[in-house]
Design an enzyme around this catalytic site. Sequence first.
Site, PDB file in Angstrom:
ATOM      1  CG  ASN A   1      44.331  26.636  49.894  1.00  0.00           C
ATOM      2  OD1 ASN A   1      44.444  25.790  48.997  1.00  0.00           O
ATOM      3  ND2 ASN A   1      44.487  27.928  49.683  1.00  0.00           N
ATOM      4  CD  GLU A   2      48.255  28.665  48.179  1.00  0.00           C
ATOM      5  OE1 GLU A   2      47.860  29.737  48.660  1.00  0.00           O
ATOM      6  OE2 GLU A   2      48.489  28.510  46.970  1.00  0.00           O
TER       7      GLU A   2
ATOM      8  CD  GLU B   1      40.946  34.020  45.178  1.00  0.00           C
ATOM      9  OE1 GLU B   1      40.304  32.953  45.163  1.00  0.00           O
ATOM     10  OE2 GLU B   1      42.157  34.088  45.419  1.00  0.00           O
ATOM     11  CE  LYS B   2      33.882  41.561  42.147  1.00  0.00           C
ATOM     12  NZ  LYS B   2      34.424  41.469  43.530  1.00  0.00           N
ATOM     13  CG  PHE B   3      38.159  41.322  38.395  1.00  0.00           C
ATOM     14  CD1 PHE B   3      37.223  41.305  37.362  1.00  0.00           C
ATOM     15  CD2 PHE B   3      37.943  42.154  39.474  1.00  0.00           C
ATOM     16  CE1 PHE B   3      36.096  42.120  37.402  1.00  0.00           C
ATOM     17  CE2 PHE B   3      36.821  42.976  39.520  1.00  0.00           C
ATOM     18  CZ  PHE B   3      35.896  42.958  38.490  1.00  0.00           C
ATOM     19  CG  HIS B   4      42.516  34.176  39.781  1.00  0.00           C
ATOM     20  ND1 HIS B   4      42.771  33.093  38.966  1.00  0.00           N
ATOM     21  CD2 HIS B   4      43.589  34.300  40.602  1.00  0.00           C
ATOM     22  CE1 HIS B   4      43.950  32.589  39.296  1.00  0.00           C
ATOM     23  NE2 HIS B   4      44.474  33.292  40.278  1.00  0.00           N
TER      24      HIS B   4
ATOM     25  NE  ARG C   1      42.651  32.801  50.609  1.00  0.00           N
ATOM     26  CZ  ARG C   1      42.912  32.270  49.430  1.00  0.00           C
ATOM     27  NH1 ARG C   1      42.337  31.152  49.062  1.00  0.00           N
ATOM     28  NH2 ARG C   1      43.758  32.857  48.607  1.00  0.00           N
TER      29      ARG C   1
ATOM     30  CD  GLU D   1      45.594  26.730  44.291  1.00  0.00           C
ATOM     31  OE1 GLU D   1      45.906  27.920  44.110  1.00  0.00           O
ATOM     32  OE2 GLU D   1      45.125  26.308  45.353  1.00  0.00           O
TER      33      GLU D   1
ATOM     34  CD1 TRP E   1      46.175  36.463  43.392  1.00  0.00           C
ATOM     35  CD2 TRP E   1      48.317  37.105  43.578  1.00  0.00           C
ATOM     36  NE1 TRP E   1      46.969  35.404  42.994  1.00  0.00           N
ATOM     37  CE2 TRP E   1      48.289  35.771  43.109  1.00  0.00           C
ATOM     38  CE3 TRP E   1      49.566  37.720  43.769  1.00  0.00           C
ATOM     39  CZ2 TRP E   1      49.433  35.042  42.821  1.00  0.00           C
ATOM     40  CZ3 TRP E   1      50.718  36.988  43.487  1.00  0.00           C
ATOM     41  CH2 TRP E   1      50.629  35.669  43.023  1.00  0.00           C
TER      42      TRP E   1
HETATM   43  C1  GAL Z   1      46.215  30.467  45.703  1.00  0.00           C
HETATM   44  C2  GAL Z   1      45.091  29.923  46.573  1.00  0.00           C
HETATM   45  C3  GAL Z   1      43.799  29.851  45.793  1.00  0.00           C
HETATM   46  C4  GAL Z   1      43.552  31.136  45.058  1.00  0.00           C
HETATM   47  C5  GAL Z   1      44.739  31.443  44.177  1.00  0.00           C
HETATM   48  C6  GAL Z   1      44.579  32.700  43.371  1.00  0.00           C
HETATM   49  O1  GAL Z   1      47.304  30.899  46.453  1.00  0.00           O
HETATM   50  O2  GAL Z   1      45.400  28.644  47.044  1.00  0.00           O
HETATM   51  O3  GAL Z   1      42.742  29.565  46.677  1.00  0.00           O
HETATM   52  O4  GAL Z   1      43.379  32.159  45.991  1.00  0.00           O
HETATM   53  O5  GAL Z   1      45.876  31.588  44.988  1.00  0.00           O
HETATM   54  O6  GAL Z   1      45.726  32.963  42.605  1.00  0.00           O
END
Ligand code: GAL
Length: 674
Positions: free
Chosen positions: A152-153, A360-363, A114, A312, A320
């Site tokens: 986004n960001e 991001e499945k482990f978030h 992305r 968020e 990550w």
């Molecule tokens: C943010 C992002 C989200 C998601 C999140 C995970 O920086 O805007 O889409 O990736 O991190 O921590």
Amino acid sequence: MSHAAPRGLRRLAFGGDYNPEQWPEEVWREDVALMREAGVTMVSVGIFSWARLEPREGSLDFGWLDRLLDLLHAGGIRVDLGTPTVVPPAWFYRAHPEALPVSREGVTYEFGSRGAICHSSPAYQEAAARITRALAERYGDHPALAMWHVHNEYGVPVLECYCATSAAHFRRWLAERHGTLEALNDAWGTTFWGQAYGDWEEIQPPRATPTVANPAQRLDFARFASDSALANFRRERDLLRELSPGVPVTTNFMVSPTQCDSVDYWAWGGEVDLVTNDHYLVAEEDRNHVNLAMAADLSRSVGGGRPWLLLEHSTSAVNWQPRGIAKAPGEMARNSLAHVARGSDGAMFFQWRASRFGAEKFHSAMLPHAGTDSRIWREVVELGADLGRLADVRGTRTVADVAVAWDWQSWWAQKLEWRPSQDLDTRERAEAYYAALFDRHLTVDFAHPDAAGSAGHPLVVVPALYLATAAAGAALSRYVADGGTLLVSYFSGIVDEHDAVHPGPHPGALREVLGLRVEEFQPLRAGQEVRIDGPDGARLRGDVWAETLLLDGAEPVWRYADGPAAGGPAVTRHAYGRGAAWYVSTRLDRADLDPVLAAAAADAGLASRDDLPHDVEVVRRTGETGTFVFVINHTGAEAKVPLASPGTELLTGTRADARLAVPAGAVRVVRLDD
Ligand code: GAL
């Protein structure tokens, strides 16, 4: 600066990023039912949905989003609707491979993740405008719509692009900034190493060079990159304002210096209708609630003190970081309410339901893989109820004691190569001074250096301001002359906006107000420490940096007892006009900063808060609906906190008297009686 709240939201915002395109539609009904159970008030939708909305160029599929928004509306959930312009679809890149960003080293970042965006690409700008227009025309007056969430960001994962299109754009930007080639040559100091330009077309972005590139060129390129993304934000925002009047437009910032370093948020803060921020704890960091508080104060400050919104954060682990450390019981609530204390009108998360696939499945999520029979879900439901009890906090403002000067551009400049020591670190100093202020229970407003002295704070702290314009220096001098107290750390006020050393001895921009000259920098060896001796025999240790100082009016308060500047002044105080300016010429750690800060704070007339327990945050918000005292106990023991007057504790619904007991790890919010 206007303050806009999400339309139709009467409570604090609570919810998260919702990515329903990852789930079959039957799951959506369960989602809305569970959102209601948790007290969710708003979700962010569609941020990554471009390929779903426009599967082939020009062929739009809104059916699913129509059904989703109607479902959310029927459930009483407000919608923060994304423009998906951070993820152009595969067909776009096939047609426009030139819109992929190119790194400084010449690597093209490909599709398949992305944020692969060249902000100078006309094809990207046109496609982004088309999808934004289509969304605004379709949903601009949808009853569920509370707010627009652009992109986004901006800034992560990449901001700068070094392709040929960006190079041409950079030249146009430079012509506007510098006017003439002569002015540019002058500003960039191109007589050094024979870098003079005779034609605009000769100028390139500062791509990888055999050795250190021109620092002024690099600094301008960093400004250009932030400005180019801002121009793209403005394009989308203006379309949305035109087609969807009255609905606030935001883009989620990442103001924490640990998370994004490429965007100058001072330039962006006034461009959004509501500042929103994303914050992720550095899970393994000791006392990570301190950097959380710093990010929250910075979010409020870039919006000029207005309430803002945490868009968020995480219910527990992120995927990550090197280790996905889970939050301890109660930590999510403390984190959420700490943001609210510092001005956020709510607490939102990434994301609502944990993904089954993708990166991001482990978030963690509000609804984890474990489902509703889980600690996280129970804490989410509890937090929803708690935020419901705090509805009156909405719109009130956090009260701060002290201003801290912070400047992204100075940070960019200081981080470039060949500074006097590789251990100089703007961010580290900002965090250390912030932590020392936090530990003295002083609430911080951040300020751009030009404005740091103008908001009436009795103390202005300058932790690291390598780049300070003459205007910033003059403003800080005026502030002190008019009675303010200033505390400045080393390697500040050294260069101007072009990374050129101010004329005369260091620190040029601050020499007069500090009443001293730096005769010589004395960077220390790795691991080397110096002792400094102060009033009443107080003894501190510095490392990283020392200086040989010549005083022109300043008084030595602490002196170097050893090291390269032995016998000379280390910490000084200069009575200047009606105020005083303090200078700290070595790196003190958070604990050793405390006595110096205490002296400057006393000079500024700030009352000591020694009656408040360590690691218990006490922060006030005040406004038309009352004064609310947030007490956040980060310790493992009950804390007793004195209150200015009795009141009602809103989370437990009990009376609070002059001494509030806060259980270990708990949060209390007292609305004072008067
Ligand atoms: C943010 C992002 C989200 C998601 C999140 C995970 O920086 O805007 O889409 O990736 O991190 O921590």
